[in-house]
Design a protein around this motif. Sequence first.
Motif, PDB file in Angstrom:
ATOM      1  N   ALA A 131     -21.323  -2.040  -1.679  1.00 40.11           N
ATOM      2  CA  ALA A 131     -20.247  -2.943  -2.097  1.00 40.11           C
ATOM      3  C   ALA A 131     -18.898  -2.226  -2.055  1.00 40.11           C
ATOM      4  O   ALA A 131     -17.896  -2.790  -1.595  1.00 40.11           O
ATOM      5  N   CYS A 132     -18.872  -0.981  -2.531  1.00 39.09           N
ATOM      6  CA  CYS A 132     -17.623  -0.209  -2.469  1.00 39.09           C
ATOM      7  C   CYS A 132     -17.176  -0.007  -1.031  1.00 39.09           C
ATOM      8  O   CYS A 132     -15.975  -0.110  -0.714  1.00 39.09           O
ATOM      9  N   ALA A 133     -18.134   0.283  -0.148  1.00 34.69           N
ATOM     10  CA  ALA A 133     -17.798   0.500   1.260  1.00 34.69           C
ATOM     11  C   ALA A 133     -17.227  -0.766   1.886  1.00 34.69           C
ATOM     12  O   ALA A 133     -16.272  -0.709   2.679  1.00 34.69           O
ATOM     13  N   LEU A 134     -17.781  -1.913   1.537  1.00 33.96           N
ATOM     14  CA  LEU A 134     -17.287  -3.172   2.092  1.00 33.96           C
ATOM     15  C   LEU A 134     -15.846  -3.437   1.647  1.00 33.96           C
ATOM     16  O   LEU A 134     -14.995  -3.822   2.461  1.00 33.96           O
ATOM     17  N   VAL A 135     -15.562  -3.209   0.369  1.00 37.24           N
ATOM     18  CA  VAL A 135     -14.196  -3.402  -0.119  1.00 37.24           C
ATOM     19  C   VAL A 135     -13.256  -2.396   0.541  1.00 37.24           C
ATOM     20  O   VAL A 135     -12.126  -2.731   0.923  1.00 37.24           O
ATOM     21  N   LEU A 136     -13.728  -1.165   0.729  1.00 38.78           N
ATOM     22  CA  LEU A 136     -12.883  -0.148   1.353  1.00 38.78           C
ATOM     23  C   LEU A 136     -12.555  -0.503   2.798  1.00 38.78           C
ATOM     24  O   LEU A 136     -11.430  -0.261   3.261  1.00 38.78           O
ATOM     25  N   VAL A 137     -13.502  -1.079   3.510  1.00 44.19           N
ATOM     26  CA  VAL A 137     -13.236  -1.512   4.888  1.00 44.19           C
ATOM     27  C   VAL A 137     -12.076  -2.505   4.914  1.00 44.19           C
ATOM     28  O   VAL A 137     -11.186  -2.436   5.770  1.00 44.19           O
ATOM     29  N   VAL A 138     -12.065  -3.416   3.957  1.00 44.05           N
ATOM     30  CA  VAL A 138     -10.981  -4.403   3.885  1.00 44.05           C
ATOM     31  C   VAL A 138      -9.649  -3.706   3.590  1.00 44.05           C
ATOM     32  O   VAL A 138      -8.619  -3.987   4.223  1.00 44.05           O
ATOM     33  N   LEU A 139      -9.655  -2.766   2.644  1.00 44.40           N
ATOM     34  CA  LEU A 139      -8.429  -2.058   2.290  1.00 44.40           C
ATOM     35  C   LEU A 139      -7.912  -1.212   3.451  1.00 44.40           C
ATOM     36  O   LEU A 139      -6.692  -1.145   3.697  1.00 44.40           O
ATOM     37  N   VAL A 140      -8.821  -0.570   4.158  1.00 48.03           N
ATOM     38  CA  VAL A 140      -8.409   0.230   5.317  1.00 48.03           C
ATOM     39  C   VAL A 140      -7.830  -0.662   6.407  1.00 48.03           C
ATOM     40  O   VAL A 140      -6.818  -0.322   7.045  1.00 48.03           O
ATOM     41  N   ALA A 141      -8.439  -1.827   6.618  1.00 46.04           N
ATOM     42  CA  ALA A 141      -7.906  -2.765   7.612  1.00 46.04           C
ATOM     43  C   ALA A 141      -6.490  -3.211   7.251  1.00 46.04           C
ATOM     44  O   ALA A 141      -5.644  -3.434   8.130  1.00 46.04           O
ATOM     45  N   LEU A 142      -6.205  -3.317   5.945  1.00 44.64           N
ATOM     46  CA  LEU A 142      -4.876  -3.755   5.501  1.00 44.64           C
ATOM     47  C   LEU A 142      -3.833  -2.651   5.594  1.00 44.64           C
ATOM     48  O   LEU A 142      -2.674  -2.912   5.952  1.00 44.64           O
ATOM     49  N   PHE A 143      -4.226  -1.408   5.280  1.00 45.10           N
ATOM     50  CA  PHE A 143      -3.223  -0.357   5.105  1.00 45.10           C
ATOM     51  C   PHE A 143      -3.288   0.764   6.134  1.00 45.10           C
ATOM     52  O   PHE A 143      -2.394   1.619   6.150  1.00 45.10           O
ATOM     53  N   ALA A 144      -4.294   0.783   6.997  1.00 43.72           N
ATOM     54  CA  ALA A 144      -4.422   1.900   7.939  1.00 43.72           C
ATOM     55  C   ALA A 144      -3.258   1.966   8.913  1.00 43.72           C
ATOM     56  O   ALA A 144      -2.892   3.053   9.380  1.00 43.72           O
TER      57      ALA A 144
END
Length: 439
Positions: free
Chosen positions: A347-360
């Motif tokens: 679950a943490c990894a899934l949320v992190l993927v979204v955050l990385v997509a937004l801010f990378a």
Amino acid sequence: MRGLAAMVRDLAARTPESRERSVDLWRALAICLVVFGHWFVVAVTYRDGRLSGYNALDVLSWLDPVTWLFQVMPIFFLVGGYAGSASMASHRASGGDGIGWVLRRTDRLLRPTTALFVVLPLASVAATPAGVGSELLGHAAWLASIPLWFLLAYFVLVVLTPWLHALHRRAGLAAPVALVVVVAVADLLRRGLHVPVVGQSTYLFAWMAVYQLGFCWRDGLLRLSRGKALALAAGGLAALIGLTVVGPYPVAMVGYNTAPPTLALMALAATQAGLVLALAPAANRWLRRTGPWSVVIAVNAVILTVFLWHMTAAAVAAALLFPTGVLPQPPPHSTAWLLWRGPWIAACALVLVVLVALFARIELRRPAPRSGERRGPWRDGATVLGLAAVLAGLIFVAFSGPGYHGPTGLPWAGVLSYLCGAAVLRVARTRPVPPGSDR
């Protein structure tokens, strides 16, 4: 993400054969293991509208030896020193000065960090009218700021690199050896004479020793055969066992041995350095294949974004899943707690993927190359002021702790200090210098 794919293909095609590719591999692996380790041992809880967290190692002491595998920040500082030395040498060869290098290098750290310092205050301000309490916001801010501890230490070393590199050119391997001796003396004063201020100095000197060791690696002073590198690893491991299992230091390589870093952590660093050197030739051969090398490039392109946002991802996952009962919260000493670690990390990894997509994209953006380097008294003075403000902000936020309960759960003095410092450094990097004032 198409921009990332194009950049990866371009970088892979332009990578010279002489590049020490294992440095990039170890950097990516170290950060990924830190992220995984934090998600595993930092137990986030949500009960009665209160978000909290604690270190599961305080309960699961049988995991202490496992931290020898997951405490890989020495590797991060080792390869950071290697990369800093290579970058500094190239910058000097092109006619650049130390302040110019610091401005360029800190830009790569501050752009993604500034995104965190902007988004978290905006989110907390928006959450307050929605009825989210300051205690909840304070714990969420504390979780999100956990990565700033290591970023703070690395930022200081980057700023000091011009002087540390000059020391390296004069002292070579004697520099990291002397710094390890300083750590040992500080440990003795802290443990034996209970002098806390001296003990805290190892936050700087311990990581500096490993960073200087990276300089030595890059300049060939650690050009060891596979057998000698493994002997270094074995010697470090023997010292680590002697200091912890037999000696007075705790076995766990987190907590006491990292806050501040101890001589036992230096033994672990020697073990890891020996393994890195022993595996470097095989790693370089493997990374000459397009597939593995492209993956390493892609991970490194967004590695700071991943590191900075991974605990924010944990806070978001807890706030979304725990109140609804989608994920249970069994006690950490139970078998159920261990079994639910898998879904929790996913679950943490899934949320992190979204955050990385937004801010990378902030980290991916590279400043356009400039033909010359701006120099002058104004730039140097602004750089010193900007760095001091950024450093003060990072310290304030990183050390605020979960007990801080301001109106929005954030230490605003630290946030504002950081943002003002980052803005000054931005101007120092880009402000034109009047004709005739360059030196």
